[in-house]
Structures are given as structure tokens and as C-alpha cells.
Design an enzyme around this catalytic site. Sequence first.
Site: not given
Length: 402
Positions: A236, A159, A402, A339, A147, A262, A210, A283, A212
Site C-alpha cells: 500500500e 508508522y 510521514w 480495512e 496487515r 486513502e 503499508d 482505497r 505509507h
Amino acid sequence: MKIRAVKVIVTCPGRNFVSVKIETDEGIYGVGDATLNGRELAVASYIQDHMIPCLIGRDASQIEDIWQFFYRGAYWRRGSVKMTAIAAIDMALWDIKAKAANMPLYQLLGGKSRHGVLVYGHANGKDLAETVDEVGRYIDLGYKAIRAQSGIPGLAGTYGVSKDKAFYEPADADLPSENIWSTSKYLNFLPTLFSALRSTYGNEPQLLHDVHHRLTPIEAARLGKDLEPYHLFWLEDAVPAELQEGFRLIRQHTITPLAVGEVFSSIFDCQQLITEQLIDYIRTTIVHAGGISHLRKVAALAEIYHIKTGFHGATDLSPITMGCALHFDTWVSNFGIQEYMPHTEQTNEVFPHDYHFAHGYLMIGDKPGHGTDINEALAAKYPYQRAYLPINRLEDGSMFNW
Ligand code: KDG
Ligand code: MG
């Protein structure tokens, strides 16, 4: 086999973890992870004050009944705190069942489907050049999937860019720190990063990224399209996923594979994403979504729709979750990737485990149970320290994701 005692163990060997230990009258015990980053004590109290009184004296072998007791019996359904608390109990009960059967957990689930679990590591740098170098370092370490996260020109921090290259810990302050975000700066920069990565390392390494939760569907569609020439393994959390149907718009515009989940706490958060084939990887994790018992249902639904697993595995998920996830990954037919961010040595000492990294894969051991334990005496030496994840604001001061 009756449950004799249940302990909640809060420890901070460099970062906070909440664990449970369930002891039975036959001397077999099991451990589970209950860590919810930044809200740890809410889960500890949920277990201590509302679950333990109902657990004492119950038959530890009745995992499904205990799961349903806490899910249905609370009346109030789902939610991260509740589903993390249920997950911890569930992991510990599967640990007990596997130990009682004298088998590693993957055997109880259905046996091995693969000899190792493909993982992706986290390369990151303060700018493009440093991130390109870091990806090279991960390739040299043997990772087959990486990643890549990078600092963005014109933004002070973002991030995924860590101070310590080996261990990324975003919960970095006792009150939330603040980041500043610009979607246009990000969207203009990111394709140049992946272009540089492909021209430096060629087509072989699998590359992931990602977002995020920072884009709208149409912005995510633009990014997915711009990244198509660099054929990512996945993009992601491109958008916050409360609105599952929002993914339709992304899908209409790009063939870049999508991963999400996630922060989900149950199958109901991803039902439409799965059944409409709006994503490629799910995820949702054992610790934050009701444990092994519930994740089996998520994975089974995903399998029907050609969607693979790609469990969350940041360092705020303890080695107990990682142990359980690796047994699950070793068994599940629609496995995609796992991950992996190694924990610190301090954390590993508190949570001894029998998995290890080799040539891009995590390998599990054959110990009965899920293979991860907790050293209670050592855990007691590291008291809880309040720590929050950062928050994010736009350049004009508006609160953002975030
Ligand atoms: O606690 C929050 C982290 O787990 C999260 O920010 C990590 O997004 C993450 C990832 O993909 O590992
Ligand atoms: Mg993520």
C-alpha cells in the site's frame, strides 16, 4: 421532505470526530462523518459557515442535486476539506433516504452481493519477533487477512507501530511529534519480516503491508520484487501518488499487487492509475472523497479496469463512515477488502452501530439507513482536543513524508 436543521457535532471520546446531523420536517434525521484527522475544525467551519445556510429548506431527497450544488457551486473544486464536508452531507442524506424507504442502505444501492465483508486487521510489533507473534494473535482472533507493520532495526519508531496493541492512534500530540526515517534500513529489513511470517504461518493468511508514502518508484519496484516470494495481498501507498504516471515504473518491475488512494479526494486523483491499470486496489474512501455518491463513480470506473475496492478504515474514520462503507462493500460488485481497526469502547458508545466482526468478516445489520447513529448527549461530554499527526525527517534532518 425539507431540511429543517443541520448540526455540526465535534466530539473527542479518546480522539476527535466531526459529525453532521440533518433533520427534516418529517421527523426523519440522518448522520454523516466529517472527520479529517488533524484538520478537524477546518471541515467543521466549512460546513457550519458555508454549507448549512444553503441547506435549510432544501428537499432532502435530492441527493445528487445537492452534491452538484456544493461541488460545482463552490467554484473552487476538489480538496480534502471541501470533499470531506460534501461527504458528510451526502452520507446523512443517504441515511435519510434509506430510512424514508424503510430499507438498509445496501438495498438502495442495489442489494447484497455477499453475506459478509472481508476485512484486514492491523498486527504490529516493536521488532520482528513481536510482529510475528502479533500476526499469530490476529490469526487466533479469526482474521483471514492481516496487515503487518514492524519497528525497524536502527530506527527509534515508525508508522504503524502502536503503543496500545488494540487501538492505533497516530494523532498523538498537541503539536506534531517527529519521527526519523531511513529508506535503506527499511528496504534491508522488510523482506526478512515477510520471510519470517510465511515460514511461521504458511501460505494461508493474506498478508498486507503499508509503506505509507515513503519510497520513490524505483525503490518501490525493488521492494515489490523482493517481496514477490511472500505473495502479499497488497503493498500500500508505496510512493506518494501525486504523480500518477510514476506508478508505471513500479508496474514494469513487479507483480506484487499495489493499493493506493486513502488521501485522494476525488476520481481525478486516480483516473490515470485506474485507466492505465497501474494499481490493483483503490482505497479512496467515502468520508474523504465526496461520500457515497462520488465513490460509486470511482468504483464503477475501477470495475471496468479489473481494479477492486479496498477502502481505508483506520480509527480516525468514525463508525459512521464504517457503517456506510460496509453497506457499500456489501453491494459493490468489484469489492476487494475492507480495512478494519476496531474503535475504543468510548467511541462505540458515542456512535452506536449495528455492524459486528465474526470469523474474519464484518457483518452489517438490517436497520433502515446506514445503521450508525450519534449519542449527542454523550458526545457533548467530550470536548475537542487539538491533536496532530507526526511528521517525518531523514537522518540528516531533511523534512520527509510521514
Ligand atoms: O490519519 C492518518 C491515518 O488514517 C493513516 O495513517 C492510516 O495509513 C493508514 C492506514 O492505512 O490505515
Ligand atoms: Mg495507509
